[in-house]
Design a protein around this motif. Sequence first.
Motif, mmCIF file in Angstrom:
data_model
loop_
_atom_site.group_PDB
_atom_site.id
_atom_site.type_symbol
_atom_site.label_atom_id
_atom_site.label_comp_id
_atom_site.label_asym_id
_atom_site.label_seq_id
_atom_site.Cartn_x
_atom_site.Cartn_y
_atom_site.Cartn_z
ATOM 1 N N VAL A 189 47.067 -44.371 87.316
ATOM 2 C CA VAL A 189 45.723 -43.791 87.349
ATOM 3 C C VAL A 189 44.705 -44.900 87.631
ATOM 4 N N ILE A 218 52.602 -42.236 85.693
ATOM 5 C CA ILE A 218 51.540 -41.963 86.646
ATOM 6 C C ILE A 218 50.612 -43.168 86.691
ATOM 7 N N ASN A 239 42.488 -36.356 84.381
ATOM 8 C CA ASN A 239 42.864 -35.642 85.612
ATOM 9 C C ASN A 239 43.934 -34.580 85.346
ATOM 10 N N GLN A 240 43.813 -33.900 84.205
ATOM 11 C CA GLN A 240 44.776 -32.869 83.800
ATOM 12 C C GLN A 240 46.171 -33.445 83.558
ATOM 13 N N ILE A 241 46.248 -34.751 83.348
ATOM 14 C CA ILE A 241 47.515 -35.425 83.065
ATOM 15 C C ILE A 241 47.504 -35.867 81.614
ATOM 16 N N GLU A 242 48.501 -35.446 80.863
ATOM 17 C CA GLU A 242 48.608 -35.855 79.464
ATOM 18 C C GLU A 242 49.774 -36.813 79.301
ATOM 19 N N THR A 288 53.801 -39.678 81.113
ATOM 20 C CA THR A 288 53.571 -38.298 80.716
ATOM 21 C C THR A 288 54.592 -37.854 79.679
#
Length: 249
Positions: free
Chosen positions: A146, A144, A120-123, A138
Amino acid sequence: MSESPVTIASILIFLLLLTFFIGIGIFARRALQRRVLKRFKVDSGTSYTLSRITQYMIITIGVLVSFNFVGINLSSLTVIFGLLSVGIGFGLQNITSNFISGLIILFERPISVGDRVMVNQIEGDVIEINIRATMVRTVNNIVIIVPNSDFVSKDVINYSHGDSTYRLDINVGVSYGSDLDNVLKALQEVADNNSSVMRNPQSEVHIIEFGDSSWNMQLRVWIPDVKQYPKIRNELESGDCTHVQKIWR
């Protein structure tokens, strides 16, 4: 259904038994992960999976024992599950999907604790896999939560799966009036002088394209740990690469 009456005392004992088995499950998971499996030098991902499965098995046994204590046998549970299936049809699909996805993650292990992932564009790094959701820390140190279904139904990049090495690409533009041989030599020295860059595979310098006013070049280096790439990229871009770019622009 058993004919034993359900009393307040039996309900309290049921709750105590359930709490006891949940506590035993948590204790067993921690002991297995931190002591037993650690002695056998099991990798962190496998250790986490085995300890989690052990915890869920103990809790499942505890639930069945607790139900039997208050007079609800296994055949009666089929009725309860039938009623739950109706509830699933009316709005519990998301919870069920995340629950099943959590089991898939634990058994198939497309991701493991400690992996660097992009979802989801989260690294970030996977720090905990629960039955409903997975926690990702992150690169900015923000946790986060998820949903597990995202790791099963969506495209997920796992930078660490099977191999933690990573190819880092640094783009550099130099003017057409520059001495190309010197530029190539200087960029190669940038990689050779950085202790974080692997010597095998060897670093490479490529001309990517001819831009409007510059040769667009790329320095490709390999690093042993993908989690270190922001730090190493910053070292290369703000240090020698920037210096090379200024000299030959």
